[in-house]
Design a protein around this motif. Structure first.
Motif, PDB file in Angstrom:
ATOM      1  N   TRP A  76       0.832  -1.216   0.000  1.00  0.00           N
ATOM      2  CA  TRP A  76       0.000   0.000   0.000  1.00  0.00           C
ATOM      3  C   TRP A  76       0.861   1.257   0.000  1.00  0.00           C
ATOM      4  O   TRP A  76       0.502   2.264  -0.598  1.00  0.00           O
ATOM      5  CB  TRP A  76      -0.930  -0.019   1.202  1.00  0.00           C
ATOM      6  N   ALA A 171     -11.328   2.447  -6.915  1.00  0.00           N
ATOM      7  CA  ALA A 171     -10.889   3.724  -6.348  1.00  0.00           C
ATOM      8  C   ALA A 171     -11.666   4.879  -6.960  1.00  0.00           C
ATOM      9  O   ALA A 171     -12.019   5.847  -6.255  1.00  0.00           O
ATOM     10  CB  ALA A 171      -9.390   3.905  -6.579  1.00  0.00           C
ATOM     11  N   GLY A 174     -14.931   5.542  -5.389  1.00  0.00           N
ATOM     12  CA  GLY A 174     -14.906   6.043  -4.017  1.00  0.00           C
ATOM     13  C   GLY A 174     -14.804   4.969  -2.958  1.00  0.00           C
ATOM     14  O   GLY A 174     -15.157   5.224  -1.795  1.00  0.00           O
ATOM     15  N   ALA A 175     -14.307   3.786  -3.315  1.00  0.00           N
ATOM     16  CA  ALA A 175     -14.149   2.719  -2.321  1.00  0.00           C
ATOM     17  C   ALA A 175     -13.099   3.111  -1.291  1.00  0.00           C
ATOM     18  O   ALA A 175     -12.081   3.734  -1.620  1.00  0.00           O
ATOM     19  CB  ALA A 175     -13.749   1.413  -3.005  1.00  0.00           C
ATOM     20  N   SER A 176     -13.346   2.751  -0.046  1.00  0.00           N
ATOM     21  CA  SER A 176     -12.413   3.093   1.031  1.00  0.00           C
ATOM     22  C   SER A 176     -11.140   2.265   0.902  1.00  0.00           C
ATOM     23  O   SER A 176     -11.101   1.232   0.227  1.00  0.00           O
ATOM     24  CB  SER A 176     -13.061   2.838   2.384  1.00  0.00           C
ATOM     25  N   SER A 177     -10.087   2.734   1.570  1.00  0.00           N
ATOM     26  CA  SER A 177      -8.818   2.003   1.541  1.00  0.00           C
ATOM     27  C   SER A 177      -8.973   0.611   2.128  1.00  0.00           C
ATOM     28  O   SER A 177      -8.395  -0.359   1.626  1.00  0.00           O
ATOM     29  CB  SER A 177      -7.755   2.786   2.315  1.00  0.00           C
ATOM     30  N   TYR A 178      -9.771   0.504   3.195  1.00  0.00           N
ATOM     31  CA  TYR A 178      -9.984  -0.805   3.818  1.00  0.00           C
ATOM     32  C   TYR A 178     -10.659  -1.764   2.848  1.00  0.00           C
ATOM     33  O   TYR A 178     -10.244  -2.930   2.720  1.00  0.00           O
ATOM     34  CB  TYR A 178     -10.830  -0.630   5.078  1.00  0.00           C
ATOM     35  N   ALA A 179     -11.702  -1.283   2.164  1.00  0.00           N
ATOM     36  CA  ALA A 179     -12.415  -2.139   1.216  1.00  0.00           C
ATOM     37  C   ALA A 179     -11.515  -2.537   0.062  1.00  0.00           C
ATOM     38  O   ALA A 179     -11.546  -3.694  -0.401  1.00  0.00           O
ATOM     39  CB  ALA A 179     -13.653  -1.416   0.703  1.00  0.00           C
ATOM     40  N   MET A 180     -10.707  -1.614  -0.430  1.00  0.00           N
ATOM     41  CA  MET A 180      -9.816  -1.938  -1.552  1.00  0.00           C
ATOM     42  C   MET A 180      -8.761  -2.968  -1.155  1.00  0.00           C
ATOM     43  O   MET A 180      -8.461  -3.893  -1.921  1.00  0.00           O
ATOM     44  CB  MET A 180      -9.145  -0.657  -2.060  1.00  0.00           C
ATOM     45  N   HIS A 183     -11.115  -6.305   0.930  1.00  0.00           N
ATOM     46  CA  HIS A 183     -12.261  -6.909   0.251  1.00  0.00           C
ATOM     47  C   HIS A 183     -11.938  -7.272  -1.200  1.00  0.00           C
ATOM     48  O   HIS A 183     -12.403  -8.288  -1.710  1.00  0.00           O
ATOM     49  CB  HIS A 183     -13.455  -5.962   0.289  1.00  0.00           C
TER      50      HIS A 183
END
Length: 267
Positions: A76, A171, A174-180, A183
């Motif tokens: 990351w 991205a 608007g997906a969050s960093s956690y979801a990217m 998930h």
């Protein structure tokens, strides 16, 4: 006396006959008798199993948890300070032998600081605290190399997935960093990570032998060392057969777990 021993061990028979008798005994659960102690091999292994299993399980829990976490963070923050620090750590983890790390930890945390015991093992039925305290140093010493190995593979696999088009699409939506990371990326990068975890767990026996010797832990690894010194071949054969069978079973379990991580493999 020599002739009597050869007759007792069946060494007077031709080699093919010896092998058939030995294989049939193994299939029936008879791994032979120790030449040095006269006790059954399986009994000796079962007596030493708890320390080795405890050390192996704690090592893999720490290695998988830290290795995957470090690999995700490095991927990351690719090219950043965290990535560089973890790269240096991975290089050192590969380069420094287990016994060097073990002696360093003993000197630092046992001899100088007096925080942890130098050597030995306490069964878990003597209390969870003493059991865990005696396994902290050997677990850390044995885990460093596997943490570095898993982190390096996890970083490379995550970097490959993070560069895919669907990650840029996530991205952009608007997906969050956690979801990217967890998930989307981690699931798709899971197959190489699972492979290296399985290989690490299966190859633990080499590190366990050295670690148990350094920290004077009466486990299966120490039993093998004593058997080699005493030329107690039935014990060596029995341990190698069990380790080989465990290696095959672990690799089979890893192959079967691929379908849980990547459903595409089912088809």
């Amino acid at each position: 006396m020599i002739a009597g021993i050869r007759e007792q061990l069946g060494l007077n028979e031709p080699l093919p006959v010896q092998f058939v008798h030995w294989a049939l005994s193994i299939l029936s659960g008879d791994f032979g008798t120790s030449i040095f102690t006269g006790l059954p091999v399986l009994e000796l292994i079962s007596q030493r199993l708890e320390p080795t299993v405890s050390l192996s399980i704690l090592t893999m829990i720490l290695s998988v948890t830290m290795g995957v976490s470090f690999g995700i963070m490095a991927a990351w923050q690719s090219g950043g300070l965290i990535d560089r620090i973890l790269t240096v750590f991975a290089t050192l983890g590969f380069s420094v032998p287990v016994f060097v790390v073990g002696f360093f930890l003993i000197y630092l945390f046992a001899i100088i600081s007096h925080w942890l015991p130098v050597q030995g093992y306490r069964p878990i039925d003597h209390g969870f605290g003493p059991w865990l305290v005696h396994l902290i140093l050997p677990t850390v010493a044995l885990s460093l190399g596997y943490i570095a190995f898993i982190a390096r593979i996890a970083r490379g696999s995550m970097l490959e997935v993070l560069s895919e088009d669907y990650m840029r699409t996530a991205a952009a939506k608007g997906a969050s960093s956690y979801a990217m990371l967890f998930h989307h990326a981690l699931k798709n990068a899971g197959v190489p990570i699972l492979t290296v975890i399985g290989l690490s767990f299966a190859s633990l026996v080499g590190g366990v032998v050295i670690t148990e010797t350094v920290f004077n832990i009466p486990g299966v690894g120490r039993l093998v060392v004593d058997a080699i010194n005493n030329r107690d071949y039935p014990i060596i054969q029995g341990v190698l057969i069990l380790v080989s069978a465990l290696y095959v079973l672990i690799n089979l379990a890893v192959d079967l777990s691929y379908t849980l991580v990547d459903p595409r493999i089912r088809y």
